[in-house]
Design an enzyme around this catalytic site. Structure first.
Site, PDB file in Angstrom:
ATOM      1  N   VAL A 132      43.747  58.072  23.621  1.00  0.00           N
ATOM      2  CA  VAL A 132      42.329  58.395  23.439  1.00  0.00           C
ATOM      3  C   VAL A 132      42.140  59.008  22.061  1.00  0.00           C
ATOM      4  O   VAL A 132      42.741  60.044  21.752  1.00  0.00           O
ATOM      5  CB  VAL A 132      41.836  59.407  24.500  1.00  0.00           C
ATOM      6  N   LYS A 144      39.019  54.926  28.093  1.00  0.00           N
ATOM      7  CA  LYS A 144      39.232  56.258  27.516  1.00  0.00           C
ATOM      8  C   LYS A 144      38.410  57.312  28.272  1.00  0.00           C
ATOM      9  O   LYS A 144      38.868  58.444  28.478  1.00  0.00           O
ATOM     10  CB  LYS A 144      38.864  56.237  26.030  1.00  0.00           C
ATOM     11  N   ILE A 203      43.351  62.127  16.892  1.00  0.00           N
ATOM     12  CA  ILE A 203      42.652  63.373  17.273  1.00  0.00           C
ATOM     13  C   ILE A 203      43.349  63.978  18.497  1.00  0.00           C
ATOM     14  O   ILE A 203      43.552  63.275  19.487  1.00  0.00           O
ATOM     15  CB  ILE A 203      41.173  63.095  17.629  1.00  0.00           C
ATOM     16  N   GLY A 263      43.058  58.095  19.001  1.00  0.00           N
ATOM     17  CA  GLY A 263      44.074  57.958  17.941  1.00  0.00           C
ATOM     18  C   GLY A 263      44.692  59.291  17.557  1.00  0.00           C
ATOM     19  O   GLY A 263      45.341  59.948  18.359  1.00  0.00           O
ATOM     20  N   GLY A 323      38.953  44.274   9.735  1.00  0.00           N
ATOM     21  CA  GLY A 323      40.068  44.439  10.663  1.00  0.00           C
ATOM     22  C   GLY A 323      39.809  45.459  11.754  1.00  0.00           C
ATOM     23  O   GLY A 323      40.702  45.784  12.535  1.00  0.00           O
ATOM     24  N   LYS A 378      45.747  52.905  26.789  1.00  0.00           N
ATOM     25  CA  LYS A 378      44.669  53.424  27.656  1.00  0.00           C
ATOM     26  C   LYS A 378      44.461  52.544  28.876  1.00  0.00           C
ATOM     27  O   LYS A 378      44.100  53.012  29.943  1.00  0.00           O
ATOM     28  CB  LYS A 378      43.361  53.557  26.872  1.00  0.00           C
ATOM     29  N   ALA A 405      61.485  46.691  20.815  1.00  0.00           N
ATOM     30  CA  ALA A 405      61.335  45.430  21.560  1.00  0.00           C
ATOM     31  C   ALA A 405      60.059  44.722  21.123  1.00  0.00           C
ATOM     32  O   ALA A 405      58.976  45.312  21.146  1.00  0.00           O
ATOM     33  CB  ALA A 405      61.306  45.703  23.056  1.00  0.00           C
TER      34      ALA A 405
HETATM   35  N1  HSE Z   1      39.635  49.089  19.301  1.00  0.00           N
HETATM   36  C1  HSE Z   1      39.620  50.507  19.341  1.00  0.00           C
HETATM   37  C2  HSE Z   1      38.513  51.024  18.439  1.00  0.00           C
HETATM   38  C3  HSE Z   1      40.889  51.166  18.929  1.00  0.00           C
HETATM   39  O1  HSE Z   1      37.807  50.249  17.806  1.00  0.00           O
HETATM   40  O2  HSE Z   1      38.344  52.239  18.387  1.00  0.00           O
HETATM   41  C4  HSE Z   1      41.916  51.124  20.015  1.00  0.00           C
HETATM   42  O3  HSE Z   1      41.496  51.765  21.157  1.00  0.00           O
END
Ligand code: HSE
Length: 451
Positions: free
Chosen positions: A156, A229, A160, A158, A211, A129, A68
């Site tokens: 929390v 987080k 890890i 990514g 980015g 989160k 979606a």
């Molecule tokens: N914007 C976050 C960071 C990633 O810079 O770690 C997403 O939570």
């Protein structure tokens, strides 16, 4: 939409068996993905690349049924056009969708979509989160009521495996404190300021060009992303409901190149830390702020956009989890791990344990005890130092070290205090702001593990 059954997986050691008396296990797990950005596309890619291994591991095929997105007519690299739809609610309600993966972000309309999925007994995997740190109690209650998994490893850190480690591997541990670098954008900015000598604005511009940072970077640089987080981690570790509103939050946008230089001279680096700790028995202190970390602390070596969480427990001692905290494939990797868990649980007719069920007793920030770094710009004339030091003494804040740098007829004085009460430090700062010889009260940073 449901197709035929997956290839035979009988005899696979890791494939779970349904519990006796449980409903027949689905022969194929259909996944409805809400959100088709970089993580959604990476997840579709990983499901395709790893199809054989995934089928072997969970005993059933996991197949994306729909994705979606807001504009289904816009092509998405990596997502077959036939999967795209604009109707997220219909994806949740689709009988061919056995598990809902939510990658939209934010709280609205996500909260309602997730509640609908859980009420229908559908497991939810989310990387969000914000919705967990705001509506976690309601979502966990819905998961319990629906007998469905609510899994959120990717929310929390990514890639890890922080959530699973805290919830499962450390379930028997009495954790005293966790300290995390859980925002890659701010860690990148601070790393550039430390090793590249950049000022804050240049380092932020660099993070945006790469980015890491959004065009509006406030959620990252003001600490809100890390605070969400921190709330999630505190809830898992201490088994109590903690929301983002419980987290004292300070960001990095006021730090100067001078703070970084002084920190280095004192053998420290500055990191944005998310800290949750047990205080006075059953109270929990949760906060996000920049802190001075000794150069020999494991967190000091976490550079660039990497994340890490340092855990201090009674029996386990100190340990650290480290890795990529963001990005399409790293985050999709964590989502896929949860998806495989959810699929295995569906086959077993089981769900992962409930989340916290009682509100936490939050320790007020004013009662925090810490050592502090303080930068003051003052007029350089006789008696100023005595007046400043007198104010520290009046509030019971003991000075540990002091260093002065001349700036013409002004001076910058850097103080490091002994451990003091936050409210006493704040009262000292308030009085310092009213002292005629003080031109500016600069950064105030807590110092980690200094005494
Ligand atoms: N914007 C976050 C960071 C990633 O810079 O770690 C997403 O939570």
């Amino acid at each position: 939409m449901r197709g035929g059954c997956a290839g035979s997986v009988s005899g696979m050691d890791s494939a779970p068996s349904p519990a006796p008396g449980a409903a027949p296990a689905p022969q194929r797990i259909g996944v409805g993905i809400l959100g088709g950005g970089t993580v959604g596309a990476a997840l579709v890619g990983l499901l395709d690349e790893r199809r054989a291994e995934i089928t072997a591991r969970c005993g059933t095929e996991i197949v994306p049924v729909a994705v979606a997105v807001r504009s289904p007519d816009r092509p998405r690299p990596g997502v077959p056009a036939g999967l795209l739809t604009g109707d997220a609610a219909a994806v949740v309600a689709d009988p061919d969708v056995d598990v809902v993966v939510e990658l939209i972000g934010g709280t609205d309309p996500v909260r309602q979509l997730l509640l609908a999925a859980l009420a229908g007994g559908k497991p939810v995997v989310t990387a969000n989160k914000e919705v967990l740190a705001t509506h976690g109690a309601e979502l966990f209650a819905a998961a319990r009521a629906g007998g469905a998994d609510l899994l959120f490893e990717a929310a929390v850190g990514g890639a890890i495996p922080i959530v699973r480690s805290l919830r499962e591997s450390l379930a028997g541990e009495s954790v005293q404190r966790i300290m995390g670098i859980v925002n890659g954008t701010t860690n990148y900015i601070l790393s550039r300021m430390t090793t590249g000598g950049s000022g804050y604005a240049d380092a932020l511009a660099e993070a945006q060009a790469l980015g890491y940072a959004e065009a509006d970077p406030r959620a990252d640089v003001e600490g809100h992303d890390a605070a969400a987080k921190a709330a999630i981690m505190a809830g898992i570790v201490f088994g109590a409901e903690v929301t983002a509103a419980d987290v004292h939050c300070e960001g990095i946008s006021t730090l100067s190149a001078g703070d970084i230089t002084f920190a280095r001279r004192l053998g420290h680096v500055i990191k944005l830390l998310a800290i949750a700790e047990r205080v006075d028995g059953d109270a929990i202190a949760v906060r996000v702020h920049p802190a001075m970390v000794p150069e020999d602390h494991p967190l000091a070596s976490v550079r660039d956009s990497f994340n890490a969480v340092f855990v201090e427990g009674d029996a386990c001692g100190e340990l650290m989890l480290y890795g990529r905290g963001a990005g399409g494939r790293p985050t999709a990797s964590a989502v896929l791990g949860d998806l495989i868990d959810a699929a295995a649980n569906l086959r077993r007719g089981a769900a992962t344990g409930p989340g916290p069920t009682a509100p936490a007793r939050i320790h007020p920030i004013g009662e925090l005890r810490a050592a502090y770094y303080l930068a003051l710009e003052v007029i350089d004339r006789p008696g100023v130092l005595a007046a400043v030091a007198g104010l520290f003494g009046r509030h019971g804040v003991s000075i540990r070290s002091m260093e002065q740098e001349g700036l013409g007829d002004q001076a910058r004085i850097i103080f490091i205090t002994h451990v003091a009460c936050e409210s006493d430090m704040r009262a000292t700062l308030e009085d310092l702001r009213h002292l005629e010889a003080v031109r500016q009260v600069g950064s105030v940073l807590r110092v980690i593990a200094d005494e």
